[in-house]
Design a protein around this motif. Sequence first.
Motif, PDB file in Angstrom:
ATOM      1  N   SER A  24       0.834  -1.215   0.000  1.00 36.90           N
ATOM      2  CA  SER A  24       0.000   0.000   0.000  1.00 36.90           C
ATOM      3  C   SER A  24       0.860   1.254   0.000  1.00 36.90           C
ATOM      4  O   SER A  24       0.567   2.234  -0.684  1.00 36.90           O
ATOM      5  CB  SER A  24      -0.912   0.024   1.234  1.00 36.90           C
ATOM      6  OG  SER A  24      -1.774  -1.064   1.207  1.00 36.90           O
ATOM      7  N   LEU A  80      -1.058   4.317  -1.850  1.00 44.63           N
ATOM      8  CA  LEU A  80      -2.371   4.308  -1.182  1.00 44.63           C
ATOM      9  C   LEU A  80      -2.248   4.705   0.280  1.00 44.63           C
ATOM     10  O   LEU A  80      -3.182   5.224   0.869  1.00 44.63           O
ATOM     11  CB  LEU A  80      -3.016   2.917  -1.289  1.00 44.63           C
ATOM     12  CG  LEU A  80      -3.674   2.571  -2.621  1.00 44.63           C
ATOM     13  CD1 LEU A  80      -4.057   1.098  -2.657  1.00 44.63           C
ATOM     14  CD2 LEU A  80      -4.900   3.429  -2.867  1.00 44.63           C
ATOM     15  N   ALA A  81      -1.086   4.426   0.862  1.00 44.73           N
ATOM     16  CA  ALA A  81      -0.863   4.808   2.262  1.00 44.73           C
ATOM     17  C   ALA A  81       0.411   5.642   2.346  1.00 44.73           C
ATOM     18  O   ALA A  81       1.368   5.384   1.611  1.00 44.73           O
ATOM     19  CB  ALA A  81      -0.746   3.549   3.124  1.00 44.73           C
ATOM     20  N   ASP A  92       1.892  14.028  -7.486  1.00 38.82           N
ATOM     21  CA  ASP A  92       0.487  13.839  -7.087  1.00 38.82           C
ATOM     22  C   ASP A  92       0.231  12.338  -6.922  1.00 38.82           C
ATOM     23  O   ASP A  92       0.544  11.533  -7.808  1.00 38.82           O
ATOM     24  CB  ASP A  92      -0.423  14.433  -8.183  1.00 38.82           C
ATOM     25  CG  ASP A  92      -1.869  14.234  -7.871  1.00 38.82           C
ATOM     26  OD1 ASP A  92      -2.373  14.942  -7.008  1.00 38.82           O
ATOM     27  OD2 ASP A  92      -2.490  13.340  -8.496  1.00 38.82           O
ATOM     28  N   TYR A 123      -2.464  10.579  -6.856  1.00 39.43           N
ATOM     29  CA  TYR A 123      -3.400   9.980  -7.827  1.00 39.43           C
ATOM     30  C   TYR A 123      -2.696   9.747  -9.159  1.00 39.43           C
ATOM     31  O   TYR A 123      -2.881   8.731  -9.814  1.00 39.43           O
ATOM     32  CB  TYR A 123      -4.617  10.892  -8.023  1.00 39.43           C
ATOM     33  CG  TYR A 123      -5.527  10.919  -6.826  1.00 39.43           C
ATOM     34  CD1 TYR A 123      -6.475   9.920  -6.640  1.00 39.43           C
ATOM     35  CD2 TYR A 123      -5.424  11.928  -5.891  1.00 39.43           C
ATOM     36  CE1 TYR A 123      -7.307   9.939  -5.532  1.00 39.43           C
ATOM     37  CE2 TYR A 123      -6.244  11.957  -4.785  1.00 39.43           C
ATOM     38  CZ  TYR A 123      -7.184  10.964  -4.599  1.00 39.43           C
ATOM     39  OH  TYR A 123      -8.010  10.980  -3.508  1.00 39.43           O
ATOM     40  N   ARG A 126      -0.352   6.799  -8.891  1.00 40.68           N
ATOM     41  CA  ARG A 126      -1.073   5.515  -8.953  1.00 40.68           C
ATOM     42  C   ARG A 126      -1.581   5.215 -10.356  1.00 40.68           C
ATOM     43  O   ARG A 126      -1.603   4.063 -10.775  1.00 40.68           O
ATOM     44  CB  ARG A 126      -2.274   5.551  -8.007  1.00 40.68           C
ATOM     45  CG  ARG A 126      -1.918   5.424  -6.548  1.00 40.68           C
ATOM     46  CD  ARG A 126      -3.068   4.797  -5.774  1.00 40.68           C
ATOM     47  NE  ARG A 126      -4.230   5.647  -5.701  1.00 40.68           N
ATOM     48  CZ  ARG A 126      -4.454   6.526  -4.735  1.00 40.68           C
ATOM     49  NH1 ARG A 126      -3.559   6.677  -3.778  1.00 40.68           N
ATOM     50  NH2 ARG A 126      -5.542   7.235  -4.713  1.00 40.68           N
ATOM     51  N   SER A 127      -2.023   6.262 -11.041  1.00 43.92           N
ATOM     52  CA  SER A 127      -2.655   6.017 -12.337  1.00 43.92           C
ATOM     53  C   SER A 127      -1.668   5.943 -13.494  1.00 43.92           C
ATOM     54  O   SER A 127      -2.020   5.459 -14.562  1.00 43.92           O
ATOM     55  CB  SER A 127      -3.692   7.106 -12.614  1.00 43.92           C
ATOM     56  OG  SER A 127      -3.042   8.345 -12.787  1.00 43.92           O
ATOM     57  N   PHE A 157      -4.231  -6.164  -7.127  1.00 38.59           N
ATOM     58  CA  PHE A 157      -4.634  -6.451  -5.745  1.00 38.59           C
ATOM     59  C   PHE A 157      -4.948  -7.935  -5.577  1.00 38.59           C
ATOM     60  O   PHE A 157      -5.312  -8.623  -6.527  1.00 38.59           O
ATOM     61  CB  PHE A 157      -5.870  -5.623  -5.387  1.00 38.59           C
ATOM     62  CG  PHE A 157      -5.624  -4.139  -5.388  1.00 38.59           C
ATOM     63  CD1 PHE A 157      -5.100  -3.508  -4.264  1.00 38.59           C
ATOM     64  CD2 PHE A 157      -5.920  -3.372  -6.503  1.00 38.59           C
ATOM     65  CE1 PHE A 157      -4.881  -2.141  -4.272  1.00 38.59           C
ATOM     66  CE2 PHE A 157      -5.696  -2.013  -6.515  1.00 38.59           C
ATOM     67  CZ  PHE A 157      -5.171  -1.386  -5.389  1.00 38.59           C
ATOM     68  N   ASN A 180      -9.948  -6.270  -7.210  1.00 41.98           N
ATOM     69  CA  ASN A 180     -10.560  -4.924  -7.181  1.00 41.98           C
ATOM     70  C   ASN A 180     -10.922  -4.398  -8.570  1.00 41.98           C
ATOM     71  O   ASN A 180     -10.471  -3.336  -8.993  1.00 41.98           O
ATOM     72  CB  ASN A 180      -9.638  -3.928  -6.472  1.00 41.98           C
ATOM     73  CG  ASN A 180      -9.589  -4.174  -4.979  1.00 41.98           C
ATOM     74  OD1 ASN A 180     -10.456  -4.873  -4.434  1.00 41.98           O
ATOM     75  ND2 ASN A 180      -8.587  -3.655  -4.319  1.00 41.98           N
ATOM     76  N   LEU A 229     -11.154   1.752 -18.981  1.00 47.43           N
ATOM     77  CA  LEU A 229     -11.341   2.770 -17.936  1.00 47.43           C
ATOM     78  C   LEU A 229     -10.005   3.141 -17.289  1.00 47.43           C
ATOM     79  O   LEU A 229      -9.722   4.326 -17.049  1.00 47.43           O
ATOM     80  CB  LEU A 229     -12.322   2.253 -16.876  1.00 47.43           C
ATOM     81  CG  LEU A 229     -12.549   3.170 -15.672  1.00 47.43           C
ATOM     82  CD1 LEU A 229     -13.187   4.491 -16.096  1.00 47.43           C
ATOM     83  CD2 LEU A 229     -13.430   2.498 -14.616  1.00 47.43           C
ATOM     84  N   SER A 230      -9.189   2.133 -17.048  1.00 48.48           N
ATOM     85  CA  SER A 230      -7.866   2.370 -16.449  1.00 48.48           C
ATOM     86  C   SER A 230      -7.027   3.283 -17.343  1.00 48.48           C
ATOM     87  O   SER A 230      -6.334   4.189 -16.854  1.00 48.48           O
ATOM     88  CB  SER A 230      -7.183   1.019 -16.256  1.00 48.48           C
ATOM     89  OG  SER A 230      -5.898   1.201 -15.772  1.00 48.48           O
ATOM     90  N   GLU A 274      -8.207   5.411 -19.479  1.00 51.85           N
ATOM     91  CA  GLU A 274      -8.821   6.753 -19.477  1.00 51.85           C
ATOM     92  C   GLU A 274      -8.456   7.529 -18.220  1.00 51.85           C
ATOM     93  O   GLU A 274      -8.175   8.721 -18.293  1.00 51.85           O
ATOM     94  CB  GLU A 274     -10.345   6.630 -19.622  1.00 51.85           C
ATOM     95  CG  GLU A 274     -10.720   6.392 -21.072  1.00 51.85           C
ATOM     96  CD  GLU A 274     -12.163   6.004 -21.277  1.00 51.85           C
ATOM     97  OE1 GLU A 274     -12.794   5.510 -20.322  1.00 51.85           O
ATOM     98  OE2 GLU A 274     -12.654   6.179 -22.400  1.00 51.85           O
ATOM     99  N   ILE A 275      -8.433   6.830 -17.094  1.00 52.96           N
ATOM    100  CA  ILE A 275      -8.046   7.507 -15.844  1.00 52.96           C
ATOM    101  C   ILE A 275      -6.589   7.971 -15.941  1.00 52.96           C
ATOM    102  O   ILE A 275      -6.246   9.071 -15.507  1.00 52.96           O
ATOM    103  CB  ILE A 275      -8.256   6.563 -14.626  1.00 52.96           C
ATOM    104  CG1 ILE A 275      -9.756   6.344 -14.387  1.00 52.96           C
ATOM    105  CG2 ILE A 275      -7.603   7.148 -13.364  1.00 52.96           C
ATOM    106  CD1 ILE A 275     -10.083   5.291 -13.353  1.00 52.96           C
ATOM    107  N   ARG A 306      -5.179  -4.776 -16.768  1.00 51.03           N
ATOM    108  CA  ARG A 306      -5.500  -3.418 -16.340  1.00 51.03           C
ATOM    109  C   ARG A 306      -4.247  -2.706 -15.828  1.00 51.03           C
ATOM    110  O   ARG A 306      -4.018  -1.533 -16.140  1.00 51.03           O
ATOM    111  CB  ARG A 306      -6.561  -3.456 -15.239  1.00 51.03           C
ATOM    112  CG  ARG A 306      -7.039  -2.084 -14.832  1.00 51.03           C
ATOM    113  CD  ARG A 306      -8.085  -2.124 -13.758  1.00 51.03           C
ATOM    114  NE  ARG A 306      -7.529  -2.597 -12.487  1.00 51.03           N
ATOM    115  CZ  ARG A 306      -8.240  -2.730 -11.363  1.00 51.03           C
ATOM    116  NH1 ARG A 306      -9.530  -2.441 -11.376  1.00 51.03           N
ATOM    117  NH2 ARG A 306      -7.690  -3.167 -10.258  1.00 51.03           N
TER     118      ARG A 306
END
Lengths: 543, 214
Positions: free
Chosen positions: B47, B52-53, B71, B73, B76-77, B84, B88, B101-102, B104-105, B150
């Motif tokens: 994490s 995430l942490a 940043d 986010y 991570r992206s 996971f 998830n 979607l991944s 696109e994020i 993903r």
Amino acid sequence: MYIIKNALKCIGRSKGRNILIGVIVFVIALSACLGLSIRQAAESAREETLKDLKITANISFDRNAMMSEIGAQREEGQKFDREQFSEKMGKMSGLTLEEYKKYATAETVKDFYYTVTTSLNGSDGFSSVTTETGENESTANNSAAPEMPAETRGNKGVGGFGRGGIGGGMQGDFSVIGYSGENAMTTFLEGTATINKGSVFSEGTENYDCIIPSELAEFNSLSVGDSVKITNPNKEDEAYTLKIVGIYTDSSANESGTGFMGMTASDPANQIYMSYNALSKIIAASEKNATTESNETTGRESSTKLNGQLNAAYVFSNVEDYEQFANDVIEMGLNENYTVSSSDIEAFENSLIPLNTLSRLAGYFLIVILLIGAIILIVLNIFNVRERKYEIGVLTAMGMKKFKVALQFLTEIFVITLAAVILGAGIGAVVSVPVTNALLENQVAAQSDRSERIEQGFGRGQKPDSAKTEMQSPPEDGSFNPFGAFMGTNNQNAYVTEISSAMNFTVLLQMLLIGILLTLIAGAVSMLFIMRYEPLKILANRD
Amino acid sequence: MAILKLDNICFSYGETEVLKDISFEFESGKMYCITGKSGAGKTTLLSVLSGLAKPTSGDILYDNKNIKKIDRYRFRSKYIGVIFQSYNLITKFTALENVVLSMEIAGVKGIKKKKKALELLQSVELDEKEANRRVLHLSGGQQQRVAIARALSYDPEIILADEPTGNLDGETQNEIMNIFKALAEKGKCVILVSHSPSIANCCDVNYELKKINA
């Protein structure tokens, strides 16, 4: 862009929940649409009617003002000074035709007409239609109490004065009304009165041509071309011969046929119409031949001349013109004891009572619906966000920013709300008119019942059902009969009973704003929850 | 040169210290295994590595840049792909949609995302039919492959996988491990978190976490 795509995908993938939200928003939208439409209809009806409302006003003596003035002068514990009041009243003379005409030159006056009314007896077998029986039967010689002609009743203040200054005199069996022109003959213009036989007298003629009601013609076996003799009730040897040129029927007269016990001259069946000029000629001749007597006991003088009561009406295109006229006449020199008044305004306000009541109720209903709707939507959205907590955790763990997740949720709610609002507004537009009319009908019925109970409570207004129904419908041209107001209080019941359209661009805009407002309220709650969520905690709990 | 460097990382849940002075280095083109007994802090470290942490103290350097300055986010992206233990995935979406979607994020541009996603899914041995199935209707192994696809969708330098074979049968385990090996061979830094010795044996470098106070 992907947020919108994602939102649309999510809407499609969670049909059950979204249909439930949609149905709730639809019900809110439909109810809101009805509420807004009713309010809009009331507003439109007011504006439209006001725009086209033909207002007829009169200048009349303001007796209330004079009484207040005298009342204000008395000291504490002192009684109202009746003598002063009688003296002042005695000094008051009605406006002359020239004065009336002077005020008619005001720019705002669209039309002007006048009538003169007097009371005469029949002679040589020409008798009035009587509604009395036995010893109280009205005849030319026994009706002593002076009565105001029918058209003056209901007028504010003293609707006119006998010209001359020496009052008194006997009340005759007939009301003879002289019209300045055809525009003054409103019952004929509105179609409630029609000539059945013959034709109307020539406008402005000085010939003693007249038209009489069909009941009177029937009662005396008269027909067009016949002549009748009328006399001055104060001086029996003063006679005039009128030629009948037409016989008319007045449907509005039948509706009130039971209300003239003891007032023979006031009975519409005993109303003779002729030209103003012709009747003025009779009154002038009467004045010329008049003799004056002095009462030994009271010392008051009485004359045998005929009292002609002059009434003038001013017609305006709209309320603004009417209000302007009220100011203009003061500038033109109208005495402060006189006032400009119109029963049309009051009748107009009364006509909107049921619609305004409905509009007010719709306003409360709208507030309740929106409050309940907002609460339901907030609760549903809280459930929605909590149910999709894992999805929020995954999306944020993947690197989607929280505000973007919130934006996606907001988009979902907005799309559902918008669709439901459009559907609600569409169906609302279709049903708003019949629903409003149905509700309005109930309101009108309730209001009519209330008015009727009040009237009955005061021992008035026992009218046949047909009359009531007709009185609830306003004239097609949106105008109110000026003399109708003089003739009684029936116009008080002329309510707006129907609306033709309720939905318009304003309502649509309001609906859209409601949709956006509901979305924002519900979305704000979603956003609050989403911003509080931490992906690590969500996913850890899931694991 | 290390693509990812942990410098004296400490992490605690309230008063409970889970990680203490962890300093590991990870290089591109190698497979790493972080092992340790249950409660040793393997998942917590993952994490922290994935952003995430936040570590209680210490620094994480990605390509010599402290990720505090990046940043989280975005980190991570774009820079790290996480697989996971429980995959998830967005369950209402298809395998293909999850991968798209991944991308696109991550803000992937200039390619046909759907085509690329399909290629990725095919590279982890999922055909078009399976790719268009909702992930709920896929088996555990298939979901694991979707999660890998993903994680690879935006071409990150580092792949992190938490117990990647924990829920899978032997044959599928081998297939998945082969995919990770292939990724490492292509120059990716693959970091696996597992307590399985067989997985540890497949990796180039093993880091063992020890339970604090044990």
